[in-house]
Design a protein around this motif. Sequence first.
Motif, PDB file in Angstrom:
ATOM      1  N   LEU A 243      18.911  -4.612  21.262  1.00 59.59           N
ATOM      2  CA  LEU A 243      17.783  -4.868  22.241  1.00 59.59           C
ATOM      3  C   LEU A 243      17.180  -3.582  22.929  1.00 59.59           C
ATOM      4  CD1 LEU A 243      18.997  -8.198  23.923  1.00 59.59           C
ATOM      5  CD2 LEU A 243      17.209  -7.919  22.329  1.00 59.59           C
ATOM      6  N   ARG A 244      18.267  -2.674  23.071  1.00 58.16           N
ATOM      7  CA  ARG A 244      17.606  -1.436  23.638  1.00 58.16           C
ATOM      8  C   ARG A 244      16.795  -0.608  22.562  1.00 58.16           C
ATOM      9  NH1 ARG A 244      22.571  -1.213  26.148  1.00 58.16           N
ATOM     10  NH2 ARG A 244      23.396   0.249  24.542  1.00 58.16           N
TER      11      ARG A 244
ATOM     12  N   LEU B 294      15.585  -1.922  19.872  1.00 59.11           N
ATOM     13  CA  LEU B 294      14.343  -2.510  19.496  1.00 59.11           C
ATOM     14  C   LEU B 294      13.265  -2.317  20.546  1.00 59.11           C
ATOM     15  CD1 LEU B 294      12.929  -4.836  17.789  1.00 59.11           C
ATOM     16  CD2 LEU B 294      13.906  -6.440  19.428  1.00 59.11           C
ATOM     17  N   ALA B 295      13.417  -2.268  21.842  1.00 57.18           N
ATOM     18  CA  ALA B 295      12.374  -1.966  22.698  1.00 57.18           C
ATOM     19  C   ALA B 295      12.103  -0.641  22.662  1.00 57.18           C
ATOM     20  CB  ALA B 295      12.843  -2.010  24.136  1.00 57.18           C
TER      21      ALA B 295
ATOM     22  N   GLN C 257       9.578  -0.474  19.579  1.00 58.06           N
ATOM     23  CA  GLN C 257       8.354  -1.297  19.651  1.00 58.06           C
ATOM     24  C   GLN C 257       7.344  -0.380  20.589  1.00 58.06           C
ATOM     25  OE1 GLN C 257       9.046  -5.095  21.427  1.00 58.06           O
ATOM     26  NE2 GLN C 257       6.827  -5.687  21.254  1.00 58.06           N
ATOM     27  N   SER C 258       8.031   0.123  21.462  1.00 55.66           N
ATOM     28  CA  SER C 258       7.062   0.882  22.458  1.00 55.66           C
ATOM     29  C   SER C 258       6.680   2.275  21.565  1.00 55.66           C
ATOM     30  CB  SER C 258       7.798   1.646  23.676  1.00 55.66           C
ATOM     31  OG  SER C 258       8.998   2.379  23.253  1.00 55.66           O
TER      32      SER C 258
ATOM     33  N   GLU D 154       2.990   1.013  19.598  1.00 58.18           N
ATOM     34  CA  GLU D 154       2.017   0.283  20.124  1.00 58.18           C
ATOM     35  C   GLU D 154       0.702   0.111  19.666  1.00 58.18           C
ATOM     36  OE1 GLU D 154       2.330   1.888  24.248  1.00 58.18           O
ATOM     37  OE2 GLU D 154       4.149   0.745  24.715  1.00 58.18           O
TER      38      GLU D 154
ATOM     39  N   GLN E 127       3.171  -5.213  16.412  1.00 56.96           N
ATOM     40  CA  GLN E 127       3.403  -5.753  17.713  1.00 56.96           C
ATOM     41  C   GLN E 127       3.568  -7.150  17.556  1.00 56.96           C
ATOM     42  OE1 GLN E 127       4.263  -4.108  20.866  1.00 56.96           O
ATOM     43  NE2 GLN E 127       4.382  -2.259  19.324  1.00 56.96           N
TER      44      GLN E 127
ATOM     45  N   ASN F 229       7.270  -8.838  18.631  1.00 60.24           N
ATOM     46  CA  ASN F 229       7.360  -9.995  19.568  1.00 60.24           C
ATOM     47  C   ASN F 229       8.113 -10.967  18.933  1.00 60.24           C
ATOM     48  OD1 ASN F 229       6.070  -8.404  21.476  1.00 60.24           O
ATOM     49  ND2 ASN F 229       4.021  -9.167  20.667  1.00 60.24           N
TER      50      ASN F 229
ATOM     51  N   ALA G 178      11.607 -10.217  18.887  1.00 63.33           N
ATOM     52  CA  ALA G 178      12.210  -9.963  20.229  1.00 63.33           C
ATOM     53  C   ALA G 178      12.321 -11.461  20.691  1.00 63.33           C
ATOM     54  CB  ALA G 178      11.153  -9.388  21.470  1.00 63.33           C
TER      55      ALA G 178
END
Length: 374
Positions: A84-85, A87-88, A91-92, A95, A101, A105, A108
């Motif tokens: 999850l970290r 993935l964030a 994703q950032s 952008e 995105q 989403n 996520a």
Amino acid sequence: MSIHLDSIKTRLVLIITICVFGMLLLVASQIFYTQKLVDLNDKNKSLLRLGQDFLQLRRHEKDFLLRLDLTYVDKFNLQAEQFLRQLAVVQSADEQSVLNQDIFNQLADSFPLYQQQFTTLVQTRIAMGLNENIGYQGEFREATHKLEAKIADANMLYMHQVLLQMRRAEKDFLLRKDMEYVDKELGLYSTLRQSIEALPAKVHAQFMPLLSQYQQHFMQLVDAYRQVGLDHESGLQGRFRNQAHLVEQHFSNLDQQLQQQVDDAQRRVEMTSIMIMLVTSAVLIILLIRSFLTLQRAFSHFVMFFYRCKREYQHMDEKSMGFSEFKYLAAIANEMIDSRRQMERELKAAQDEISRLKQVSTATQSRQPELKKS
């Protein structure tokens, strides 16, 4: 200092400038799109690392289902947090792409469901018992041993035989997860129950609670297996598997999208490079052709000028020379023609004057004898 755009020097400088500008533009486009390709490749590598993390999750998941060891659940949870970290972070870093995105989403949103369903599956397996001595399995095994020992002590061979057949059906179900063996066990249970009910009340009171407890725990275990799933497509296992496949599908969609972006960027690099080369080449060719035609026309005028100068004096048209250098030469040539005309006029005037003086001198000399006689 004035700059003559129609001069040969200016044309040469312009040609060199166009070549240098085209090369710089080509290099700039290559650097720009190369950086975009590098960014896309970095995103692709990050996505591959995410995929590897997810494969590690699937590995821990299967290790737990195979070995029923809670150590793999801890590994799964740690790997899920890392996933999850990561993935964030990925994703950032992406952008700018709205389509990416959307897929991020979806990923996520679907991953927590996958994690939640695995947790539910683990809790159900813990309730069932991670080995034969705990959970539903332990309770069922204990009830089975009590009933079997009671029947063996009573030396009831027929009932013991029926119980063994029940145990066989039970083992077949636990091994093959086929409800056919549950139906078979239920039939044998009814037979054994009828046999116990036919016994005296005192004996009946001793055996019936043990049989009911055995059957209750067995059906509890059956219900738990049905909840987990009798195969990989049913129950919690089926929903969990479908959710895992959904996450994998999001990965696949994201990978395809990134690959499409890489292909588009490569095509843009090729098209931009080709367009720059074509435009630069076209401008250079047009400029060279016009320069060549202008130069050829100027030379033709000079050749015709020198050819005509053998018979007559005629000024060159400076405006038709094209290049300023040739206009300057034409002006000098015209001045030369004017100077020569002036010199020829002066020479003719001098010759006329000499002829006149000769005539005067001749006339004077012819008069001198007459003057002497007189």
